[in-house]
Write a protein that holds these residues in place. Structure first.
Motif, PDB file in Angstrom:
ATOM      1  N   ALA A   1      15.570   3.433   5.822  1.00 17.66           N
ATOM      2  CA  ALA A   1      14.260   2.736   6.948  1.00 17.66           C
ATOM      3  C   ALA A   1      13.220   3.481   6.687  1.00 17.66           C
ATOM      4  CB  ALA A   1      14.769   2.838   8.285  1.00 17.66           C
ATOM      5  N   MET A   2      13.268   4.697   6.454  1.00 22.53           N
ATOM      6  CA  MET A   2      12.068   5.774   6.217  1.00 22.53           C
ATOM      7  C   MET A   2      11.459   5.373   5.045  1.00 22.53           C
ATOM      8  SD  MET A   2      13.737   9.152   7.687  1.00 22.53           S
ATOM      9  CE  MET A   2      12.023  10.266   7.589  1.00 22.53           C
ATOM     10  N   GLU A   3      12.000   5.018   4.096  1.00 22.47           N
ATOM     11  CA  GLU A   3      11.402   4.320   2.549  1.00 22.47           C
ATOM     12  C   GLU A   3      10.374   3.158   2.989  1.00 22.47           C
ATOM     13  OE1 GLU A   3      14.128   4.169  -0.484  1.00 22.47           O
ATOM     14  OE2 GLU A   3      14.679   6.073  -0.260  1.00 22.47           O
ATOM     15  N   GLU A   4      11.223   2.160   3.810  1.00 29.37           N
ATOM     16  CA  GLU A   4      10.253   1.069   4.146  1.00 29.37           C
ATOM     17  C   GLU A   4       9.174   1.444   4.860  1.00 29.37           C
ATOM     18  OE1 GLU A   4      11.480  -2.056   3.213  1.00 29.37           O
ATOM     19  OE2 GLU A   4      13.309  -0.983   2.342  1.00 29.37           O
ATOM     20  N   MET A   5       9.050   2.316   5.906  1.00 24.75           N
ATOM     21  CA  MET A   5       7.846   2.912   6.412  1.00 24.75           C
ATOM     22  C   MET A   5       7.019   3.154   5.396  1.00 24.75           C
ATOM     23  SD  MET A   5       9.385   5.394   9.470  1.00 24.75           S
ATOM     24  CE  MET A   5      10.594   4.709  10.698  1.00 24.75           C
ATOM     25  N   LEU A   6       7.386   3.957   4.569  1.00 23.53           N
ATOM     26  CA  LEU A   6       6.516   4.565   3.541  1.00 23.53           C
ATOM     27  C   LEU A   6       5.822   3.630   2.490  1.00 23.53           C
ATOM     28  CD1 LEU A   6       8.345   7.929   2.673  1.00 23.53           C
ATOM     29  CD2 LEU A   6       5.819   7.765   3.624  1.00 23.53           C
ATOM     30  N   LYS A   7       6.787   2.438   2.273  1.00 21.94           N
ATOM     31  CA  LYS A   7       6.275   1.428   1.403  1.00 21.94           C
ATOM     32  C   LYS A   7       5.192   0.683   2.117  1.00 21.94           C
ATOM     33  CE  LYS A   7      10.703   0.456  -0.515  1.00 21.94           C
ATOM     34  NZ  LYS A   7      11.919  -0.672  -0.723  1.00 21.94           N
ATOM     35  N   ARG A   8       5.055   0.424   3.469  1.00 17.10           N
ATOM     36  CA  ARG A   8       4.150  -0.430   4.019  1.00 17.10           C
ATOM     37  C   ARG A   8       2.962   0.654   4.520  1.00 17.10           C
ATOM     38  NH1 ARG A   8       9.047  -2.308   4.119  1.00 17.10           N
ATOM     39  NH2 ARG A   8       9.323  -4.505   3.982  1.00 17.10           N
TER      40      ARG A   8
ATOM     41  N   PRO B   1       0.771  -1.275  -0.004  1.00 19.58           N
ATOM     42  CA  PRO B   1      -0.004   0.018  -0.090  1.00 19.58           C
ATOM     43  C   PRO B   1       0.792   1.178   0.088  1.00 19.58           C
ATOM     44  CG  PRO B   1       0.055  -0.769   2.236  1.00 19.58           C
ATOM     45  CD  PRO B   1       0.831  -1.953   1.386  1.00 19.58           C
ATOM     46  N   GLU B   2       1.903   1.100  -0.879  1.00 22.19           N
ATOM     47  CA  GLU B   2       2.884   2.401  -0.844  1.00 22.19           C
ATOM     48  C   GLU B   2       2.393   3.720  -0.908  1.00 22.19           C
ATOM     49  OE1 GLU B   2       6.209   1.090  -3.004  1.00 22.19           O
ATOM     50  OE2 GLU B   2       6.784   2.869  -3.657  1.00 22.19           O
ATOM     51  N   ALA B   3       3.128   4.619  -0.073  1.00 18.87           N
ATOM     52  CA  ALA B   3       2.742   6.155   0.113  1.00 18.87           C
ATOM     53  C   ALA B   3       3.240   6.787  -1.136  1.00 18.87           C
ATOM     54  CB  ALA B   3       3.154   6.698   1.460  1.00 18.87           C
ATOM     55  N   VAL B   4       2.285   7.327  -2.010  1.00 16.19           N
ATOM     56  CA  VAL B   4       3.010   8.100  -3.122  1.00 16.19           C
ATOM     57  C   VAL B   4       2.250   9.390  -2.963  1.00 16.19           C
ATOM     58  CG1 VAL B   4       2.963   8.203  -5.577  1.00 16.19           C
ATOM     59  CG2 VAL B   4       3.205   6.054  -4.492  1.00 16.19           C
ATOM     60  N   LYS B   5       3.141  10.720  -3.069  1.00 16.95           N
ATOM     61  CA  LYS B   5       2.494  11.960  -3.091  1.00 16.95           C
ATOM     62  C   LYS B   5       1.964  12.273  -4.580  1.00 16.95           C
ATOM     63  CE  LYS B   5       1.068  15.438  -0.715  1.00 16.95           C
ATOM     64  NZ  LYS B   5       0.035  15.033   0.304  1.00 16.95           N
ATOM     65  N   LYS B   6       0.519  12.404  -4.364  1.00 11.24           N
ATOM     66  CA  LYS B   6      -0.101  12.757  -5.899  1.00 11.24           C
ATOM     67  C   LYS B   6      -1.051  13.912  -5.587  1.00 11.24           C
ATOM     68  CE  LYS B   6      -0.600   8.205  -7.424  1.00 11.24           C
ATOM     69  NZ  LYS B   6      -1.367   7.110  -7.872  1.00 11.24           N
ATOM     70  N   PRO B   7      -1.009  14.988  -6.408  1.00  9.28           N
ATOM     71  CA  PRO B   7       0.052  15.386  -7.307  1.00  9.28           C
ATOM     72  C   PRO B   7       1.404  15.640  -6.746  1.00  9.28           C
ATOM     73  CG  PRO B   7      -1.202  17.091  -7.221  1.00  9.28           C
ATOM     74  CD  PRO B   7      -1.965  16.180  -6.210  1.00  9.28           C
ATOM     75  N   ALA B   8       2.539  15.410  -7.380  1.00  6.33           N
ATOM     76  CA  ALA B   8       3.709  15.691  -6.811  1.00  6.33           C
ATOM     77  C   ALA B   8       3.868  17.135  -6.228  1.00  6.33           C
ATOM     78  CB  ALA B   8       4.806  15.543  -7.896  1.00  6.33           C
ATOM     79  N   LEU B   9       4.806  17.515  -5.465  1.00  3.55           N
ATOM     80  CA  LEU B   9       5.166  18.475  -4.982  1.00  3.55           C
ATOM     81  C   LEU B   9       4.702  19.845  -5.810  1.00  3.55           C
ATOM     82  CD1 LEU B   9       6.158  19.557  -2.102  1.00  3.55           C
ATOM     83  CD2 LEU B   9       8.113  20.164  -3.289  1.00  3.55           C
TER      84      LEU B   9
END
Ligand SMILES: [Fe+2]
Length: 485
Positions: free
Chosen positions: A387-394, A216-224
């Motif tokens: 490690a923070m990327e791993e948090m955002l992926k999950r 359920p990866e976190a993606v910022k949409k629309p981008a910044l």
């Protein structure tokens, strides 16, 4: 409301500064027995004059156990004059804060609600990208291609090198086989994460053969996108006041910088936990403490914070060294401690969402990094951003229950990343780093403590006194380093 000790001292002709009043209210327990109060008042120097914290401190403890405050003193008047002081921004909008909302009583029922909340919210997110998933119970009765969404309850590697991930939903559980020649073999499946697998069930219905997986990866949409603001946020953590490795000179340079032209747009200071070193946090900690009283530690912190220009909005959350329950989510500091600080300081829990002029920050001290860094291959204390990327992926700040990070089973999972923030901030590992992941700015903020004995033992080299300065308008980050004069 002022305590009666403040009135009593005032009635004896002393004029207390606001900071001294706050200090006295918090320290009152030490003065309430026998003749202590009168003896204390006699010891206050300079009868009928203005009394500051230092005078009270000397009167409470005539031997003067610690005196780091004087060595720290910046001249606030000079700092504010150089800065050309403006207006204090309004308190930010705060969301996802456990403070005052804890419902957990430690019953088994709490745990069930907590797990169900995590599962339902993450599976709802997954269902947007995984079409036509079925329950595990239904998947067991089908042999055609299908998708399931489950929470990881166990992982193991077979003697032939395949991985088996046992997942469950509300209906049933099933072992998922990931073959050793699959692209997925290098993945790390963490306990209690929620994940979708596509594949097929064995004829007997006792094994699921995975072809692919989705998180359920976190993606910022629309981008910044740029917003209209010239204001900046200084981001720090892990001050560790009270430790004998606290770096007063670096801190002093930081506060002086806040008064400079270069910092005139810094309107917010976000502090992501471990405000003080605390007491009894690890074995033999007392040998590394300069201040051994928890309230004194916060009183010193309040003095340091009190020197920051008054048009900067300060937002503080606790970490694992602070005087609140260690189980996450942690509530804000208790009132007795909050009273030491100016009313303008915004106290929050950990983690917390903070909305600064339309930019959404998710700030989490980062205790779970201890677990993630040891569970995911290839990560170490030198790579907190990964490690923070791993948090955002999950979409989970703390994926696994029952490890080093104590988690309180609240009825809602406060560790779940929803909504997706613009900025994810953590501290805890005393490193420093900034990166971008899926359109989200990730910042691991630094510390104000030099290498501790524990870090020496583990050959870890902290990166103290580095400050990330985030521009609210452009979303860009610049770095200031205060370690060297
Ligand atoms: Fe820390």
């Amino acid at each position: 409301m002022k305590g009666w000790i403040v009135y009593y001292v005032a009635s004896r002709g002393y004029l207390l500064t606001p900071a001294a009043e706050r200090y006295l209210e918090v320290m009152d327990e030490a003065l309430l027995t026998g003749d202590k109060l009168d003896e204390f008042v006699e010891r206050i120097p300079g009868a009928e004059s203005i009394v500051d914290i230092e005078d009270l401190r000397k009167a409470i403890s005539p031997q003067g156990e610690v005196n780091i405050a004087t060595s720290l003193k910046n001249n606030k008047g000079e700092i504010e004059e150089a800065r050309n002081i403006g207006e204090l921004p309004a308190p930010p909008l705060i969301k996802g804060d456990i403070s005052g909302n804890s419902l957990c009583s430690g019953e088994i029922d709490d745990f069930m609600k907590y797990i169900r909340d995590r599962y339902e919210r993450l599976s709802a997110i997954l269902k947007k990208s995984v079409s036509s998933s079925v329950s595990i119970e239904a998947a067991k009765r089908r042999t055609s291609s299908v998708s399931i969404i489950g929470m990881v309850r166990e992982t193991k590697t077979t003697k032939n090198g395949h991985i088996i991930v046992d997942v469950e939903d509300m209906s049933d559980h099933i072992p998922v086989l990931i073959k050793k020649d699959s692209d997925m073999i290098s993945e790390n499946f963490l306990l209690d994460e929620v994940i979708a697998f596509s594949g097929s069930t064995s004829m007997k219905g006792d094994m699921f053969y995975a072809d692919s997986f989705t998180r359920p990866e976190a993606v910022k949409k629309p981008a910044l996108m740029e917003i209209e603001s010239e204001n900046e946020v200084a981001i720090i953590s892990d001050i560790h006041v009270g430790s004998n490795t606290f770096l007063p000179d670096a801190w002093k340079r930081f506060v002086k910088w806040l008064g400079s032209k270069d910092a005139e747009n810094v309107k917010y200071l976000l502090i992501a936990g471990d405000l003080v070193d605390g007491i009894g946090i690890y074995p033999n900690q007392e040998k590394e403490l300069e201040i051994t009283d928890i309230y004194e530690q916060y009183a010193h912190l309040a003095e340091l914070i009190g020197e920051i220009p008054s048009d900067i909005r300060i937002i503080m959350q606790p970490g694992n060294h602070d005087a609140v329950r260690p189980a996450e989510p942690q509530p804000m500091l208790p009132e007795k401690i909050r009273k030491l600080f100016s009313e303008d300081v915004v106290f929050t829990g950990n983690p917390v969402y903070v909305n600064l002029e339309g930019r959404l920050f998710l700030s989490y001290h980062g205790r779970s990094m201890d677990d993630i860094l040891s569970s995911v291959r290839g990560l170490s204390y030198e790579t907190p951003l990964l490690a923070m990327e791993e948090m955002l992926k999950r979409r989970l700040l703390a994926p696994s229950y029952g490890q080093k990070t104590p988690l309180a089973p609240e009825s809602t999972d406060y560790m779940l990343i929803d909504p997706v923030p613009d900025v994810l901030v953590t501290g805890h590992v005393h490193s420093y780093g900034v990166a971008e992941f899926n359109g989200i700015t990730i910042i691991n903020s630094s510390t104000w403590q030099s290498q501790t004995e524990y870090q020496k033992m583990h050959n870890f080299h902290p990166q103290p006194a580095r400050v990330a300065v985030y521009h609210l308008g452009t979303g860009k980050v610049r770095e200031k380093n205060f370690l060297e004069a």
